[in-house]
Design a protein around this motif. Structure first.
Motif, PDB file in Angstrom:
ATOM      1  N   ALA C 189      12.145  87.759  61.946  1.00  0.00           N
ATOM      2  CA  ALA C 189      13.312  88.371  61.319  1.00  0.00           C
ATOM      3  C   ALA C 189      14.064  87.343  60.477  1.00  0.00           C
ATOM      4  O   ALA C 189      14.152  86.167  60.847  1.00  0.00           O
ATOM      5  CB  ALA C 189      14.248  88.948  62.378  1.00  0.00           C
ATOM      6  N   ILE C 190      14.603  87.811  59.368  1.00  0.00           N
ATOM      7  CA  ILE C 190      15.468  86.977  58.535  1.00  0.00           C
ATOM      8  C   ILE C 190      16.908  87.388  58.825  1.00  0.00           C
ATOM      9  O   ILE C 190      17.237  88.567  58.838  1.00  0.00           O
ATOM     10  CB  ILE C 190      15.124  87.156  57.037  1.00  0.00           C
ATOM     11  N   TRP C 191      17.757  86.364  59.084  1.00  0.00           N
ATOM     12  CA  TRP C 191      19.169  86.612  59.372  1.00  0.00           C
ATOM     13  C   TRP C 191      20.029  86.074  58.241  1.00  0.00           C
ATOM     14  O   TRP C 191      19.819  84.963  57.781  1.00  0.00           O
ATOM     15  CB  TRP C 191      19.587  85.898  60.664  1.00  0.00           C
ATOM     16  N   ASN C 192      20.972  86.868  57.818  1.00  0.00           N
ATOM     17  CA  ASN C 192      21.990  86.400  56.888  1.00  0.00           C
ATOM     18  C   ASN C 192      23.310  86.451  57.656  1.00  0.00           C
ATOM     19  O   ASN C 192      23.801  87.532  57.977  1.00  0.00           O
ATOM     20  CB  ASN C 192      22.044  87.281  55.641  1.00  0.00           C
ATOM     21  N   VAL C 215      41.701  84.967  63.492  1.00  0.00           N
ATOM     22  CA  VAL C 215      40.492  85.340  64.234  1.00  0.00           C
ATOM     23  C   VAL C 215      39.285  84.551  63.755  1.00  0.00           C
ATOM     24  O   VAL C 215      39.275  84.011  62.655  1.00  0.00           O
ATOM     25  CB  VAL C 215      40.194  86.853  64.090  1.00  0.00           C
ATOM     26  N   ASP C 216      38.290  84.508  64.658  1.00  0.00           N
ATOM     27  CA  ASP C 216      36.951  84.051  64.264  1.00  0.00           C
ATOM     28  C   ASP C 216      36.080  85.305  64.218  1.00  0.00           C
ATOM     29  O   ASP C 216      36.080  86.089  65.172  1.00  0.00           O
ATOM     30  CB  ASP C 216      36.357  83.085  65.297  1.00  0.00           C
ATOM     31  N   GLN C 217      35.367  85.498  63.120  1.00  0.00           N
ATOM     32  CA  GLN C 217      34.568  86.713  63.008  1.00  0.00           C
ATOM     33  C   GLN C 217      33.147  86.366  62.599  1.00  0.00           C
ATOM     34  O   GLN C 217      32.919  85.415  61.847  1.00  0.00           O
ATOM     35  CB  GLN C 217      35.190  87.646  61.946  1.00  0.00           C
ATOM     36  N   SER C 218      32.184  87.091  63.135  1.00  0.00           N
ATOM     37  CA  SER C 218      30.812  86.915  62.661  1.00  0.00           C
ATOM     38  C   SER C 218      30.255  88.267  62.227  1.00  0.00           C
ATOM     39  O   SER C 218      30.450  89.281  62.889  1.00  0.00           O
ATOM     40  CB  SER C 218      29.923  86.284  63.733  1.00  0.00           C
ATOM     41  N   LEU C 219      29.615  88.228  61.069  1.00  0.00           N
ATOM     42  CA  LEU C 219      28.931  89.402  60.498  1.00  0.00           C
ATOM     43  C   LEU C 219      27.486  88.955  60.281  1.00  0.00           C
ATOM     44  O   LEU C 219      27.179  88.271  59.307  1.00  0.00           O
ATOM     45  CB  LEU C 219      29.556  89.770  59.152  1.00  0.00           C
ATOM     46  N   HIS C 220      26.628  89.326  61.249  1.00  0.00           N
ATOM     47  CA  HIS C 220      25.244  88.840  61.183  1.00  0.00           C
ATOM     48  C   HIS C 220      24.310  90.000  60.873  1.00  0.00           C
ATOM     49  O   HIS C 220      24.247  90.973  61.635  1.00  0.00           O
ATOM     50  CB  HIS C 220      24.846  88.202  62.522  1.00  0.00           C
ATOM     51  N   MET C 221      23.622  89.893  59.770  1.00  0.00           N
ATOM     52  CA  MET C 221      22.680  90.955  59.370  1.00  0.00           C
ATOM     53  C   MET C 221      21.264  90.453  59.641  1.00  0.00           C
ATOM     54  O   MET C 221      20.882  89.371  59.201  1.00  0.00           O
ATOM     55  CB  MET C 221      22.867  91.271  57.886  1.00  0.00           C
ATOM     56  N   ARG C 222      20.494  91.290  60.330  1.00  0.00           N
ATOM     57  CA  ARG C 222      19.107  90.941  60.667  1.00  0.00           C
ATOM     58  C   ARG C 222      18.164  91.863  59.909  1.00  0.00           C
ATOM     59  O   ARG C 222      18.388  93.076  59.865  1.00  0.00           O
ATOM     60  CB  ARG C 222      18.910  91.128  62.177  1.00  0.00           C
ATOM     61  N   TRP C 223      17.138  91.289  59.349  1.00  0.00           N
ATOM     62  CA  TRP C 223      16.167  92.056  58.559  1.00  0.00           C
ATOM     63  C   TRP C 223      14.766  91.854  59.113  1.00  0.00           C
ATOM     64  O   TRP C 223      14.305  90.739  59.258  1.00  0.00           O
ATOM     65  CB  TRP C 223      16.226  91.568  57.116  1.00  0.00           C
ATOM     66  N   HIS C 224      14.116  92.958  59.448  1.00  0.00           N
ATOM     67  CA  HIS C 224      12.682  92.917  59.726  1.00  0.00           C
ATOM     68  C   HIS C 224      11.978  93.660  58.604  1.00  0.00           C
ATOM     69  O   HIS C 224      12.400  94.751  58.212  1.00  0.00           O
ATOM     70  CB  HIS C 224      12.346  93.628  61.047  1.00  0.00           C
ATOM     71  N   ALA C 225      10.879  93.086  58.136  1.00  0.00           N
ATOM     72  CA  ALA C 225      10.089  93.758  57.090  1.00  0.00           C
ATOM     73  C   ALA C 225       9.593  95.089  57.623  1.00  0.00           C
ATOM     74  O   ALA C 225       9.323  95.218  58.817  1.00  0.00           O
ATOM     75  CB  ALA C 225       8.900  92.876  56.693  1.00  0.00           C
ATOM     76  N   PRO C 226       9.462  96.072  56.747  1.00  0.00           N
ATOM     77  CA  PRO C 226       9.768  96.063  55.317  1.00  0.00           C
ATOM     78  C   PRO C 226      11.268  96.175  55.031  1.00  0.00           C
ATOM     79  O   PRO C 226      11.726  95.526  54.107  1.00  0.00           O
ATOM     80  CB  PRO C 226       9.028  97.279  54.770  1.00  0.00           C
ATOM     81  N   ALA C 227      12.010  96.976  55.822  1.00  0.00           N
ATOM     82  CA  ALA C 227      13.433  97.116  55.501  1.00  0.00           C
ATOM     83  C   ALA C 227      14.180  97.701  56.689  1.00  0.00           C
ATOM     84  O   ALA C 227      14.928  98.653  56.580  1.00  0.00           O
ATOM     85  CB  ALA C 227      13.623  97.978  54.260  1.00  0.00           C
ATOM     86  N   ASN C 228      13.931  97.113  57.861  1.00  0.00           N
ATOM     87  CA  ASN C 228      14.581  97.575  59.082  1.00  0.00           C
ATOM     88  C   ASN C 228      15.683  96.592  59.429  1.00  0.00           C
ATOM     89  O   ASN C 228      15.405  95.485  59.895  1.00  0.00           O
ATOM     90  CB  ASN C 228      13.549  97.653  60.221  1.00  0.00           C
ATOM     91  N   LEU C 229      16.942  96.996  59.195  1.00  0.00           N
ATOM     92  CA  LEU C 229      18.038  96.041  59.344  1.00  0.00           C
ATOM     93  C   LEU C 229      18.954  96.415  60.497  1.00  0.00           C
ATOM     94  O   LEU C 229      19.031  97.577  60.913  1.00  0.00           O
ATOM     95  CB  LEU C 229      18.853  95.973  58.053  1.00  0.00           C
ATOM     96  N   ALA C 230      19.627  95.398  61.009  1.00  0.00           N
ATOM     97  CA  ALA C 230      20.627  95.613  62.057  1.00  0.00           C
ATOM     98  C   ALA C 230      21.802  94.692  61.788  1.00  0.00           C
ATOM     99  O   ALA C 230      21.624  93.532  61.406  1.00  0.00           O
ATOM    100  CB  ALA C 230      20.038  95.305  63.433  1.00  0.00           C
ATOM    101  N   ALA C 316      20.928  84.174  49.100  1.00  0.00           N
ATOM    102  CA  ALA C 316      19.855  83.455  49.788  1.00  0.00           C
ATOM    103  C   ALA C 316      19.082  84.346  50.764  1.00  0.00           C
ATOM    104  O   ALA C 316      17.854  84.298  50.837  1.00  0.00           O
ATOM    105  CB  ALA C 316      20.434  82.235  50.512  1.00  0.00           C
ATOM    106  N   GLY C 317      19.785  85.172  51.526  1.00  0.00           N
ATOM    107  CA  GLY C 317      19.105  86.022  52.503  1.00  0.00           C
ATOM    108  C   GLY C 317      18.255  87.084  51.820  1.00  0.00           C
ATOM    109  O   GLY C 317      17.080  87.276  52.148  1.00  0.00           O
ATOM    110  N   ALA C 318      18.848  87.751  50.865  1.00  0.00           N
ATOM    111  CA  ALA C 318      18.131  88.836  50.178  1.00  0.00           C
ATOM    112  C   ALA C 318      16.898  88.308  49.473  1.00  0.00           C
ATOM    113  O   ALA C 318      15.841  88.944  49.463  1.00  0.00           O
ATOM    114  CB  ALA C 318      19.063  89.520  49.180  1.00  0.00           C
ATOM    115  N   ILE C 319      17.010  87.118  48.893  1.00  0.00           N
ATOM    116  CA  ILE C 319      15.866  86.574  48.170  1.00  0.00           C
ATOM    117  C   ILE C 319      14.766  86.165  49.142  1.00  0.00           C
ATOM    118  O   ILE C 319      13.585  86.381  48.881  1.00  0.00           O
ATOM    119  CB  ILE C 319      16.325  85.411  47.264  1.00  0.00           C
ATOM    120  N   ARG C 320      15.161  85.640  50.306  1.00  0.00           N
ATOM    121  CA  ARG C 320      14.140  85.284  51.281  1.00  0.00           C
ATOM    122  C   ARG C 320      13.384  86.556  51.731  1.00  0.00           C
ATOM    123  O   ARG C 320      12.161  86.540  51.888  1.00  0.00           O
ATOM    124  CB  ARG C 320      14.758  84.563  52.487  1.00  0.00           C
ATOM    125  N   ALA C 321      14.105  87.636  51.904  1.00  0.00           N
ATOM    126  CA  ALA C 321      13.463  88.890  52.311  1.00  0.00           C
ATOM    127  C   ALA C 321      12.535  89.420  51.202  1.00  0.00           C
ATOM    128  O   ALA C 321      11.407  89.836  51.466  1.00  0.00           O
ATOM    129  CB  ALA C 321      14.523  89.935  52.650  1.00  0.00           C
TER     130      ALA C 321
END
Lengths: 336, 336, 336
Positions: C189-192, C215-230, C316-321
């Motif tokens: 998985a690729i994480w942005n 606050v401290d906030q995290s917004l972590h997007m996970r990508w599994h090929a072909p286009a399954n994101l969480a 960077a994340g989108a291009i890696r995907a």
């Protein structure tokens, strides 16, 4: 479809179409553009496409001569330069918007989509009669056909005898009493002139002329490449050398700028007020456009000359204009 | 899509579709045509496209067998000749409209889009049953699919057992009691014949047959190239050698003429009156067309054979007809 | 448009979209499919196209795990085999429907359009948080753009600062207090990841945080090929090492499956009930889709890289995907 001629002035908009403090977004020659006025009064025209994700910048926010993309926040000024990148990384030289020279003349904003070094404002066709004449309404209408088909239509006004019988046809006097001449003047404009002598007046003018009287009328259409036309009309009592005018001389712009290969911005003027505008629009919508659209549908993707059109005597002006455009295209593209 | 076969009779219209003293404009085989009746009773068919600017002449004015273009006034007669040019200049030999042989037969107007020298009226398929039978309504419906897909549908009536269960299905008797034969007759027509023997009657006929009785039924579909079909139905009490008829024999035209590669003029008859027409149309619209349209959508631009269709026994007639068309096309185009 | 990656799991539907005792018909990767559950609980997926005349089998009748074509009655089972031919003739081996491996996981039905031998259920991306979390509504929305453009959108959440200002923007804190990292984990998985520290809270959370607090906030997007994101979201009081949570951690699926090259099934979850679904849909419909559609319109048929996009740090994340997908495509097609 043929390539657009690029080294020429096209009209983008009437100046008053650009809102105060805002911008106008318009598709011209198949590309989206933004037009606004800088604080110092200069007009600018930049590509309405962010170089990052290609979305229209017009979907973003504009203030003080700067447009911010609504997707990721890149901000550009009227020179096309990117003046803010929220992500901080240095951007390459390609981080610019395309720009186009634009000048204001005769109420219109004119742009030059070709080589900016050649964009001489003195080459804007002379539509000073708009400024000089009585106040007029200035309007625009998008006709869903290729601009060259509309120019063909305008350069042969004899179609009025058939298509505009109900509005401004001349009861056949073009054929019975008319003479057509085609000329090129010193500015490079092509003129298609219909002159009638001693003919019965058109229906709408009968009350002004008097029973049994005849008139001399001239319908002169002027064409500047690529498709900036003007119509000059005079009507005088017959045999007065054109001096005893029945109505004041009329001059009307018919300025055509391609939106796409299949649609055209048609800039026109009319007597002030919405009713006069609606009346002018009605002739375009109900008389010219259905016929020219049917022509376009019949032609499909085929080039005009490849259709092997029958040539009539009245086509002389339109054909001269089409040839001029072909020569300009060849000069620009080296033969294609 | 495959080329149209050109040396064949197609039906253009029912004769009564052409208004008295007027013309009918119709697209046939992708081209626009005008049809009218001359003063001497002959039918003529000329291209509905002015050779000057390609607009439909049907947008102009028609009187006394002459059509005047609504754009610049060229006037043509039923021979296709230009008989008036308002601009006076001599016109080349190409200033003509294309024409097509057209004959009236069996209530229809038939045209021959290929070599006129081959257009023998004796080759018009025999639909004399329309004239000979009781009075019928004659109608037309444009189905938005390729004509060969409709012919496939008609040449395999077994689809009625699934698609027309609610209307004129035969309760499966085609499979339980049926026999299919495919023949070519002396006129070149291909017949696909379904015959059932000793089968329970279809639902709609039960009241006529009597409880527990069985019937012999024949459903014979005749195809003449390119796509002129006729359906012949007989139903008799079982075991009477087809002589003790339960209903009078039925014959129906299903005449298909391409409007375009993706739409077809479907000429049919029905009992007189608008209700009967609406009922017939409803079966086309609600049962056949959705299925054939779904087929066309699934095929997209791919050729039928390139889809590698599974061949069923019941396809024998349709395939023989498709082969015939392919042979005719090859003969006309030299292999393409 | 680029070829689809085939050796990968895509989500076809939420399991509950398939009606009890019935089937679901859905276009996936440009092809029509049928999905149903066999009596023994196994899921099956067969081509929704009859091999005889190519019509959708979904226009026919389904019962007991068998689908009968509505045109000529061929019947198929869940293995794709033709188990009934009304016309009796023996059928060739090609008389089968295409099939696809399908497994149920995390509430979804996942299919593998490539080599069935490689379809390892262990490779389905881990969306177990859907099962583990509180009850959610599961919905689907068709967005009329290519799936890669939506993945680009999701893999760069900074767009929220501009496009979602009105809904869940973060008042610019991504830029003032944020840090972006891009990682690839052991599952491929690729994480942005966007993390902000000591930032003012987003507007919607202000009431929960207390005046003047950060606050401290995290917004972590996970990508599994072909286009399954969480998307995984955490928000804690600043300086507590992420432990003093202001809201429970949030995890949302954004699972994208191409319907066609220009439309995408977007699977998402939301709080139970139609109002929450409508709210989620509204953001897609009113904020994301207009922008991505405008991007797609601007790109036309041109490939993304051929557009020479300007690259920002946040890409960077989108291009890696995108690169990963290109590598997978090349591996499958041998370079195309």
């Amino acid at each position: 479809m043929s390539e657009y001629v690029r080294n020429a002035w096209y009209m983008a908009a009437w100046a008053e179409e650009v809102p105060q403090g805002g911008f106008l977004a318009r598709k011209l020659l198949d590309k989206p553009w933004l037009i606004w006025r800088e604080g110092d009064g200069r007009w600018v025209m930049v590509a309405d496409r962010c170089p990052h994700r290609f979305v229209p910048l017009s979907m973003g926010r504009f203030a003080d001569g700067r447009i911010t993309c609504g997707y990721h926040g890149l901000t550009f000024d009227g020179s096309g330069a990117c003046i803010h990148n929220p992500f901080g990384n240095p951007l390459p030289a390609t981080a610019r918007l395309g720009i186009c020279p634009v000048v204001e003349a005769h109420g219109g904003l004119w742009f030059w989509p070709g080589d900016p070094a050649m964009a001489d404002p003195a080459l804007v066709p002379d539509f000073s009669f708009i400024d000089a004449g009585p106040p007029v309404g200035r309007s625009r209408y998008v006709m869903e056909v290729n601009y060259e088909l509309i120019a063909d239509n305008l350069l042969d006004l004899s179609h009025a005898e058939f298509l505009h019988v109900e509005s401004f046809g001349t009861n056949g006097s073009l054929f019975s009493h008319g003479n057509q001449t085609v000329e090129t003047d010193a500015t490079g404009a092509i003129w298609n002139k219909w002159d009638t002598a001693g003919a019965p007046p058109p229906g709408w003018s009968m009350p002004l002329v008097g029973e049994g009287q005849t008139v001399d009328q001239s319908l002169h259409m002027r064409w500047h490449a690529p498709a900036n036309l003007a119509l000059f009309i005079r009507m005088a009592r017959a045999g007065t050398g054109g001096q005893d005018l029945i109505i004041p001389p009329i001059a009307n712009p018919h300025i055509l700028t391609p939106e796409t290969q299949g649609s055209t911005h048609y800039f026109f003027t009319h007597e002030p007020g919405p009713e006069a505008e609606a009346l002018a629009r009605r002739v375009f919508l109900e008389e010219d456009e259905p016929m020219i659209s049917a022509q376009a549908a019949a032609m499909g993707e085929t080039d005009f000359w490849d259709m092997r059109p029958l040539v009539l005597a009245s086509d002389a002006g339109a054909i001269r204009a089409r040839r001029r455009l072909m020569q300009m295209r060849r000069a620009e593209t080296g033969g294609k």
